[in-house]
Design a protein around this motif. Sequence first.
Motif, short mmCIF file in Angstrom:
data_model
loop_
_atom_site.label_atom_id
_atom_site.label_comp_id
_atom_site.label_asym_id
_atom_site.label_seq_id
_atom_site.Cartn_x
_atom_site.Cartn_y
_atom_site.Cartn_z
N GLY A 93 0.82 -1.21 0.00
CA GLY A 93 0.00 0.00 0.00
C GLY A 93 0.84 1.26 0.00
O GLY A 93 0.52 2.25 -0.67
N THR A 176 -9.43 7.91 2.77
CA THR A 176 -8.85 6.78 3.49
C THR A 176 -9.09 6.89 4.98
O THR A 176 -9.28 5.89 5.67
CB THR A 176 -7.34 6.69 3.19
N GLU A 179 -12.63 5.68 5.49
CA GLU A 179 -12.70 4.23 5.33
C GLU A 179 -12.05 3.50 6.51
O GLU A 179 -12.59 2.50 7.01
CB GLU A 179 -12.00 3.81 4.03
N ALA A 180 -10.89 3.99 6.97
CA ALA A 180 -10.20 3.35 8.08
C ALA A 180 -11.03 3.39 9.35
O ALA A 180 -11.11 2.39 10.09
CB ALA A 180 -8.85 4.02 8.31
N GLN A 217 -7.63 -5.56 5.28
CA GLN A 217 -7.91 -4.28 4.63
C GLN A 217 -7.30 -3.12 5.42
O GLN A 217 -6.76 -2.17 4.83
CB GLN A 217 -9.42 -4.09 4.49
N SER A 220 -3.48 -2.71 5.01
CA SER A 220 -3.04 -2.10 3.75
C SER A 220 -3.07 -0.58 3.82
O SER A 220 -2.46 0.10 2.99
CB SER A 220 -3.92 -2.58 2.59
N LYS A 221 -3.77 -0.04 4.83
CA LYS A 221 -3.87 1.41 4.98
C LYS A 221 -2.81 1.96 5.92
O LYS A 221 -2.29 3.05 5.70
CB LYS A 221 -5.27 1.78 5.46
N GLY A 362 1.76 1.39 4.69
CA GLY A 362 0.39 1.48 4.19
C GLY A 362 0.15 2.66 3.26
O GLY A 362 1.04 3.47 2.98
N GLU A 363 -1.10 2.72 2.78
CA GLU A 363 -1.49 3.78 1.84
C GLU A 363 -1.28 5.16 2.44
O GLU A 363 -0.87 6.10 1.75
CB GLU A 363 -2.95 3.59 1.45
N PHE A 364 -1.58 5.31 3.73
CA PHE A 364 -1.41 6.61 4.38
C PHE A 364 0.02 7.12 4.23
O PHE A 364 0.25 8.28 3.87
CB PHE A 364 -1.76 6.52 5.86
#
Length: 592
Positions: A93, A176, A179-180, A217, A220-221, A362-364
């Motif tokens: 991510g 995000t 969503e998180a 999930q 991945s963030k 992660g994506e962040f």
Amino acid sequence: MSGLFGTLNIGKSGLFSNQKVINTISHNIANANTEGYSRQRAELQTTRPYSNPSLNSSAEAGQVGTGVQVSQITRIRDTFLDYQVREELGIDGWYSGRDKFLTEIEGVFNEPSETGLSSLISKFFSSWQELSKQSETSNARTVVAEQSQALTNELNHTYNKLESIKENAQDLIKQTVFEANKILDQITQLNQEIIQVSVAKNNPNDLMDRRDLLLDQLSSKFGITIDKKIFNGINVSTKKDADANTPEGINLIQDINPDDVARLGYVSNIEPVLDASGKPTGNYNIEYYKNGDITNDANRVVVKDVALSKEEFMELDQCRVVWTDKEGKLLKSDGKSQDPTAGTPPTYPSATSIVKFTPSSGEFKGYMSVQEDVDKYIDQLNKLAKSIAYSVNAVHGQTADATKDDCLFFVNKDKATAAGEAEITAGNISINKDIIKDVMLIKTGKDGGGESDGTRALAIAQLMDKLMEVQKIKEDTDRKSFINDLCGNANFGDATKVIGTINGKTSGMKVNNYFKDVVDALGVQTQQAKRMVKNQFVLLQSFEEARASVSGVSLDEEMANLVQFQHSYQANSKIIATVDELLDVVINGLKR
């Protein structure tokens, strides 16, 4: 129980147990393609036996079996593989987020190409070279003006596109965050349900599968740490980032106190506070939304008069996420929450009262690190614009001091006066409007040197090959300090004797080379991100395949098991039918 009725009971237990196994197999087959589902297995074990009664129990050894039962239905799961998958999901991510935006930045710079900045810089100085040969013509001057305008327009465009990329990254961070927080709320609810079912001595297999899928999930963030507790409960906390000065292990999920946890808030605006004269005070009003939910204005919170240094402002601007408790109150560095709206007026004294979210992966982390990169490229683009503007203006205006110029070539278009050079950046650099209207205002030679004098135009053309310390330009660097300190000032004296220019410094670099270094660094970063994404895809795929080999449903295996337990079910049915015939002989046959 002994005798035929005992045998009948054994057959019944076998019938019911095999039926439960077949039900479990059917459940596996039905969920063969369900994401996150773990294969389940019914564990068979013998029921409690009993000893045969006799006058001398020691004379008759052994116990008599009473049948079979399903002790529990377990799911097949390897926690170590889960850990490995989640670790790699975080790294994937991280670099996927970087790759997405770094590729876009490469497209903005569009290098190397015929229409990129590097080509326009070369054409700009080449136009001055041609003007030095044809200084008496208006055509050559018009070409200089047009090439200069093309260069400034491209600088403006590149600057604005970089700002737009940063805004897009912030929008993704906002989504995000929302969503998180939703995932965390779902995991909290599932965690409590799992504990309740486990307390009742049942295995909540399907609930744990759903929780594990949500944990995948979430990982991945940003990086998470999972601690297992009794009754299949878990605690989830943040993973410590080695480079961040934030509290370690902020609680996100708790089995005992599910409401005493942290959540993420999205910082939507950081507005400087101005004094009575309109100058920045160094304090900021920070606006954030609870749980990142901007759809409801009730979630909007404004923290007033927060003292931020330049570095703290940049960090918060690039991060855009702060820690709050479940009610949306800001967390402090000691882990306690404080209501930013309390007090009259509500204030926070310093940035230490606000804990920024600094993920380990992660994506962040990908989106936040890209914002840092964008700020760096904007700063480098501003240095490029300043170096061109200051050096050209110095030679064109025949002075290293901007206060003594009568006609600047490059100006800040946002300033009230067209001749303003202060605070010039790549976003506001422009050609002097007076020159656009009348190209004959472009100076080509010494004052009073005649129409054919192109010495000044030649000096400007030669700036392309001068070594200037462009990399040392700061936000508050003005033309005088740039020429004197970073360029090796030569002679900006009597314009009738010599055209002022710069000597250059051996520790500097050419303007075009500086920009090429920026593009090369971007290329390396982008290639690294692409390489990591590719490597992570292969590595993550191998871990997921290993996990699927353990937890996944094999239809061939399930069908083989189905046939096996079908035969077992039929055999137990045959036992019951046989006992029924024997009992008929005992009960009804005795009448004859």
